[in-house]
Design an enzyme around this catalytic site. Structure first.
Site, mmCIF file in Angstrom:
data_model
loop_
_atom_site.group_PDB
_atom_site.id
_atom_site.type_symbol
_atom_site.label_atom_id
_atom_site.label_comp_id
_atom_site.label_asym_id
_atom_site.label_seq_id
_atom_site.Cartn_x
_atom_site.Cartn_y
_atom_site.Cartn_z
ATOM 1 N N THR A 130 0.865 -1.173 0.000
ATOM 2 C CA THR A 130 0.000 0.000 0.000
ATOM 3 C C THR A 130 0.899 1.220 0.000
ATOM 4 O OG1 THR A 130 -1.764 -1.146 1.176
ATOM 5 C CG2 THR A 130 -1.720 1.252 1.378
ATOM 6 N N ARG A 158 -13.788 -7.403 -0.802
ATOM 7 C CA ARG A 158 -12.915 -7.203 0.353
ATOM 8 C C ARG A 158 -12.362 -5.782 0.355
ATOM 9 N NH1 ARG A 158 -7.332 -5.851 1.710
ATOM 10 N NH2 ARG A 158 -6.849 -6.914 3.654
ATOM 11 N N VAL A 159 -12.460 -5.116 1.499
ATOM 12 C CA VAL A 159 -11.860 -3.812 1.711
ATOM 13 C C VAL A 159 -10.974 -3.937 2.939
ATOM 14 C CG1 VAL A 159 -12.297 -1.393 2.314
ATOM 15 C CG2 VAL A 159 -13.804 -2.568 0.705
ATOM 16 N N GLY A 160 -9.731 -3.526 2.815
ATOM 17 C CA GLY A 160 -8.809 -3.571 3.941
ATOM 18 C C GLY A 160 -8.887 -2.306 4.774
ATOM 19 N N ASP A 161 -7.866 -2.084 5.576
ATOM 20 C CA ASP A 161 -7.853 -0.925 6.462
ATOM 21 C C ASP A 161 -7.389 0.359 5.774
ATOM 22 O OD1 ASP A 161 -5.218 -1.704 6.132
ATOM 23 O OD2 ASP A 161 -4.691 -1.483 8.227
#
Length: 169
Positions: A130, A158-161
């Site tokens: 990222t 899916r979504v991460g932080d």
């Protein structure tokens, strides 16, 4: 360059991550980013200025600069985060063009992955990373930006932080 000309830290952070978002040789952000297991490149981004204003997008497709959409969310709406088709629609209504983010190289890697379809979400195994950029301007103010295409071959949706204010930035 932005800061050396007296610009704001938030502007420098945005401009800095845009360089990576449009680089087709990378696999972790924007153009050429690793797709999800369905072969779709989905993007997450967030931005924050020195006053605590923030904007974010997640699970957005087909827009070259998700950080610019996040910036418009921050500057032009009362919201903090837009997701999926709504984020894409907002980007298009804001004058941004759609683009196929799956390059021939990232498509070939995805097709190679499809042979075994093994999902092992271990950071950097699939060249995942990222981009985060924090800047301080000549006035001593901070600005930050975070952008990613997320884990390679992740489950659709899916979504991460990364786009979450307080987590990714």
């Amino acid at each position: 360059e932005v800061i050396s000309k007296g610009g704001r830290a938030v502007d420098a952070a945005q401009q800095g991550v845009m360089i990576v978002e449009e680089d087709p040789t990378g696999t972790s952000v924007g153009l050429g980013g690793a797709p999800d297991r369905e072969g779709k490149v989905t993007l997450d981004a967030c931005i924050m200025d020195d006053k605590g204003n923030a904007g974010a997008v997640c699970f957005m497709e087909d827009i070259l600069h998700p950080i610019s959409v996040a910036r418009k969310v921050m500057d032009d709406t009362p919201h903090v985060m837009l997701a999926g088709d709504g984020a894409r629609q907002f980007a298009i209504e804001s004058g941004m063009d759609t683009v196929n983010l799956l390059t021939p190289e990232s498509k070939a890697l995805w097709e190679e992955w499809l042979v075994n379809s093994q999902y092992k979400p271990i950071i950097n195994v699939e060249n995942h990373d990222t981009i985060g950029l924090v800047a301080i301007d000549l006035e001593g103010n901070l600005g930050g930006a975070c952008t990613t295409s997320g884990l390679g071959y992740k489950m659709r949706g899916r979504v991460g932080d990364s786009p979450i204010i307080g987590a990714g930035l």
